[in-house]
Design a protein around this motif. Sequence first.
Motif, PDB file in Angstrom:
ATOM      1  N   PHE A  32       2.536 -17.978  -9.220  1.00 44.17           N
ATOM      2  CA  PHE A  32       3.437 -18.817  -8.475  1.00 44.17           C
ATOM      3  C   PHE A  32       4.433 -18.189  -7.665  1.00 44.17           C
ATOM      4  N   ASP A  33       3.837 -17.563  -6.299  1.00 38.51           N
ATOM      5  CA  ASP A  33       4.537 -16.815  -5.172  1.00 38.51           C
ATOM      6  C   ASP A  33       6.047 -18.052  -5.151  1.00 38.51           C
ATOM      7  N   ILE A  34       6.983 -17.767  -5.680  1.00 39.91           N
ATOM      8  CA  ILE A  34       8.201 -19.061  -5.626  1.00 39.91           C
ATOM      9  C   ILE A  34       9.385 -18.287  -4.935  1.00 39.91           C
ATOM     10  N   ALA A  35       9.614 -17.160  -5.554  1.00 35.02           N
ATOM     11  CA  ALA A  35      10.859 -16.694  -4.676  1.00 35.02           C
ATOM     12  C   ALA A  35      10.687 -14.771  -5.178  1.00 35.02           C
ATOM     13  N   ASP A  36      11.558 -14.352  -4.196  1.00 36.92           N
ATOM     14  CA  ASP A  36      11.063 -12.808  -4.726  1.00 36.92           C
ATOM     15  C   ASP A  36      11.273 -12.371  -5.912  1.00 36.92           C
ATOM     16  N   VAL A  38      11.425 -13.970  -9.030  1.00 37.81           N
ATOM     17  CA  VAL A  38       9.991 -14.154  -9.936  1.00 37.81           C
ATOM     18  C   VAL A  38       9.245 -13.506  -9.776  1.00 37.81           C
ATOM     19  N   THR A  39       8.817 -13.415  -8.296  1.00 39.37           N
ATOM     20  CA  THR A  39       7.708 -12.262  -8.367  1.00 39.37           C
ATOM     21  C   THR A  39       8.236 -10.840  -9.022  1.00 39.37           C
ATOM     22  N   GLU A  40       9.444 -10.443  -8.756  1.00 34.96           N
ATOM     23  CA  GLU A  40       9.647  -8.981  -9.625  1.00 34.96           C
ATOM     24  C   GLU A  40       9.908  -8.722 -10.552  1.00 34.96           C
ATOM     25  N   GLU A  41      10.256 -10.087 -11.087  1.00 33.73           N
ATOM     26  CA  GLU A  41      10.157 -10.552 -12.321  1.00 33.73           C
ATOM     27  C   GLU A  41       9.073 -10.591 -12.630  1.00 33.73           C
ATOM     28  N   ALA A  42       7.847 -11.123 -12.847  1.00 30.72           N
ATOM     29  CA  ALA A  42       6.699 -11.113 -13.133  1.00 30.72           C
ATOM     30  C   ALA A  42       5.629  -9.831 -13.345  1.00 30.72           C
ATOM     31  N   VAL A  43       6.304  -9.059 -12.181  1.00 29.30           N
ATOM     32  CA  VAL A  43       5.909  -7.517 -12.063  1.00 29.30           C
ATOM     33  C   VAL A  43       6.222  -6.795 -12.998  1.00 29.30           C
ATOM     34  N   THR A  44       7.318  -6.940 -13.655  1.00 25.81           N
ATOM     35  CA  THR A  44       7.999  -6.036 -14.476  1.00 25.81           C
ATOM     36  C   THR A  44       7.291  -6.928 -15.977  1.00 25.81           C
ATOM     37  N   LEU A  45       6.956  -7.908 -15.889  1.00 21.29           N
ATOM     38  CA  LEU A  45       6.469  -8.482 -17.510  1.00 21.29           C
ATOM     39  C   LEU A  45       5.345  -8.006 -17.358  1.00 21.29           C
ATOM     40  N   ALA A  46       4.175  -7.558 -16.486  1.00 23.84           N
ATOM     41  CA  ALA A  46       2.726  -8.007 -16.402  1.00 23.84           C
ATOM     42  C   ALA A  46       2.541  -6.644 -16.579  1.00 23.84           C
ATOM     43  N   ARG A  47       3.448  -5.378 -15.588  1.00 26.24           N
ATOM     44  CA  ARG A  47       2.850  -4.243 -15.678  1.00 26.24           C
ATOM     45  C   ARG A  47       1.250  -4.072 -14.865  1.00 26.24           C
ATOM     46  N   PRO A  48       0.786  -4.768 -14.063  1.00 23.90           N
ATOM     47  CA  PRO A  48      -0.082  -5.066 -13.647  1.00 23.90           C
ATOM     48  C   PRO A  48      -0.983  -3.790 -12.669  1.00 23.90           C
ATOM     49  N   ASP A  49      -2.431  -3.631 -13.253  1.00 34.59           N
ATOM     50  CA  ASP A  49      -2.927  -2.135 -12.379  1.00 34.59           C
ATOM     51  C   ASP A  49      -2.737  -2.508 -10.791  1.00 34.59           C
ATOM     52  N   VAL A  64       8.422  -5.349  -3.985  1.00 36.28           N
ATOM     53  CA  VAL A  64       6.867  -5.123  -4.897  1.00 36.28           C
ATOM     54  C   VAL A  64       5.962  -3.984  -4.876  1.00 36.28           C
ATOM     55  N   TRP A  65       5.380  -4.415  -3.058  1.00 39.16           N
ATOM     56  CA  TRP A  65       4.235  -4.006  -2.425  1.00 39.16           C
ATOM     57  C   TRP A  65       4.607  -2.542  -2.140  1.00 39.16           C
ATOM     58  N   SER A  66       5.874  -1.951  -2.739  1.00 39.49           N
ATOM     59  CA  SER A  66       6.119  -0.446  -2.172  1.00 39.49           C
ATOM     60  C   SER A  66       6.275   0.198  -3.327  1.00 39.49           C
ATOM     61  N   ARG A  67       6.015  -0.475  -4.638  1.00 35.97           N
ATOM     62  CA  ARG A  67       6.162  -0.399  -5.961  1.00 35.97           C
ATOM     63  C   ARG A  67       4.667  -0.480  -6.705  1.00 35.97           C
ATOM     64  N   HIS A  68       3.807  -1.340  -6.299  1.00 36.56           N
ATOM     65  CA  HIS A  68       2.471  -1.555  -6.466  1.00 36.56           C
ATOM     66  C   HIS A  68       1.680  -1.785  -5.766  1.00 36.56           C
ATOM     67  N   LEU A  69       0.299  -1.307  -6.249  1.00 37.91           N
ATOM     68  CA  LEU A  69      -0.624  -1.939  -5.056  1.00 37.91           C
ATOM     69  C   LEU A  69      -1.025  -3.481  -5.397  1.00 37.91           C
ATOM     70  N   CYS A  70      -0.731  -3.932  -4.005  1.00 38.84           N
ATOM     71  CA  CYS A  70      -0.801  -5.468  -3.464  1.00 38.84           C
ATOM     72  C   CYS A  70      -1.903  -5.195  -2.692  1.00 38.84           C
ATOM     73  N   LEU A  71      -3.212  -6.327  -3.114  1.00 41.89           N
ATOM     74  CA  LEU A  71      -4.356  -6.959  -2.260  1.00 41.89           C
ATOM     75  C   LEU A  71      -4.062  -8.395  -1.958  1.00 41.89           C
ATOM     76  N   VAL A  72      -4.119  -8.149  -0.554  1.00 41.74           N
ATOM     77  CA  VAL A  72      -4.032 -10.213  -0.211  1.00 41.74           C
ATOM     78  C   VAL A  72      -5.545 -10.105  -0.014  1.00 41.74           C
ATOM     79  N   VAL A  73      -6.187 -11.495  -0.126  1.00 41.03           N
ATOM     80  CA  VAL A  73      -7.285 -11.845   0.330  1.00 41.03           C
ATOM     81  C   VAL A  73      -7.344 -13.041   1.648  1.00 41.03           C
TER      82      VAL A  73
END
Length: 597
Positions: A32-36, A38-49, A64-73
């Motif tokens: 869940f998008d709760i705080a920056d 938390v999102t940073e931590e999630a990306v570190t843990l999940a290591r998503p493509d 996050v978006w500068s280091r990982h591909l992030c697509l928004v709907v």
Amino acid sequence: MKILLLTHLFNSLAQRLHVELREWGHEVTVEFDIADAVTEEAVTLARPDLVLAPFMKRRIPESVWSRHLCLVVHPGPPGDGGPSALDHAILAGERDWGVTVLQATGELDAGPVWAWSPFTMREACKGDLYRREVVDAAVRAVRAALARWRPGCSAPMPSPELPARRGCWQPPVTAAERAVDWARDDTETVLRRIRSADGAPGVQAQLAGRACRLYDAHRVSATTLGAVLTAVSQAAPGALLARRGPALLVRTRDAALWIGHVRAGAAAPGRPELKLAATRAFAAEAAALPELAVPLEHPDDEWDELRYCELGPAGARVGWLEFDFHNGAMSTRQCERLRAALDEVRARPTRLLVLAGGAGFFGNGIHLHDIEAAADAEDDSAADASWRNINAIDDVALALIGLTDRLVVAALRGNAGAGGCFLALAADEVWAHAGVVLNPHYKNMGNLYGSEYWTYLLPRRVGGAPDDGACRRIMQGRLPIGVHEARALGLVDRCLADEAASFDAAAQAAALELAAAPGLAGRIAAKARRRAADEAVKPLAQYRAEELGRMQRNFYGFDPSYHVARHHFVARKPQAWTPRHLAVHRAPAAAQPDAPR
Ligand code: COA
């Protein structure tokens, strides 16, 4: 791919993508998008493509978006932007709209477009359009976007299929901009404004001298308008004319409109402003109004929550019963009405009864707003209201299970959750289209045990005992289930269409065919025998008593989890953390949820 769904809420779109992405073979986890941080931590843990953001209320942090591909709907065509995309489309009377998948950058809704999918607008409220057309188009657009992904890529490959910019950035629609002035606005304007803000935030207006927000608006038929013509000609715009079911008939400048639900202020400071039937929120005023009831079988242009019609020739008649309860929530009053309707239609000479639920939702179980309102009443309590409601919905399930002289089909035109889902399982067959999402579990609502005879209905479909094997995986997994998975599990029997738009016609054709099938009489006889045999082994009354024993503890026991969860749900309180059954990246490997797939 490893995909992290980053979302403000696990709403209908996030749920459907969760279902589809898993079906396409991806590994999916949710934050869940709760705080920056938390999102940073999630990306570190999940290591998503890929980080996929189906529903956001804030920007994705640059870290996050500068280091990982992030697509928004985004629920608008390419070029469109802003937080009120669908609201603007409805207010402007757009006929064609779309969903765009774009890359997150420093500028909101302005990154490179990866894919988009168009759809035709329908005359419906924002929430219904979102849950059907937007969700379907988003699935198509996400699929197209993923097809353009290559490992390590950080920008979309050029595509000749993308149209020129269609929309533009639009600011949020303000409350003042679409507030209803009964004396100034004509019926169509009022209807369009209400639809543009339904489910949230609702349009502001005065009713009976009180400021409130309006939802669930419907046109009045010429016949009903004729019946109240004298009152209409004398009443001022905004006056209350009559009532029907949950709705009040309100005089407009040039005709009248049914208003089904309102938020009419909180009962006390700090209490949530509940979305209630207009006749409940304005109970005193409603009591003084004439009731304009209509028979169960009524013309298409006549609005009511319930509607029945029959199809097919004598000897192979099909009964088709719709119960379009707002948001799929089934209050005690609505359950009682539905049960009365079942009593009425069981007297009809049909061989097959189709339960068609609502166009938006089939059902979502007991009415949590209605129950919360009882907590504010001096002579009532949320526990008592929950108890009445669960008994009323159980009575509906019992009536359905007891229809042993004909076949019963549940035709899921929309999603079904909790008690609404188990009500569908009370039918002999469950039909759906590929866009339907089921939530066949109760635990998300403060660990509710559940009733609606699920301990009888679920094992007879998926096998085993209620607290074991497949039943346990479904009930404890607490995940949304798509139709293909539901078929594999035995929860759904037939998938009749790819999308909701073609489902009604397909379900009616299938029902006519089934009602005329030569083996039907034998099937009905076998059904009655099986019911009698099941009853001899363990009476339905015992299932009910056992389930309600557990529910009584949920409602009246020392653990307040259900009351807390319900309060949070109706107040739309933001989540403080992502539940572990969704945030797979946060669960230790050994403790990962016992998911159904
Ligand atoms: N009672 C009252 N309102 C309900 C409801 C219920 N049982 N279920 C859904 N709603 C309302 C929501 O409050 C929301 O209203 P809003 O537009 O004013 O915000 C609207 O219906 C749509 O629900 P939402 O949660 O946004 O839809 P979704 O598609 O994202 O999620 C569910 C669907 C079924 C997963 C989710 O609504 C849910 O968990 N509902 C509660 C189910 C439940 O626990 N029922 C009681 C036990 S039987």
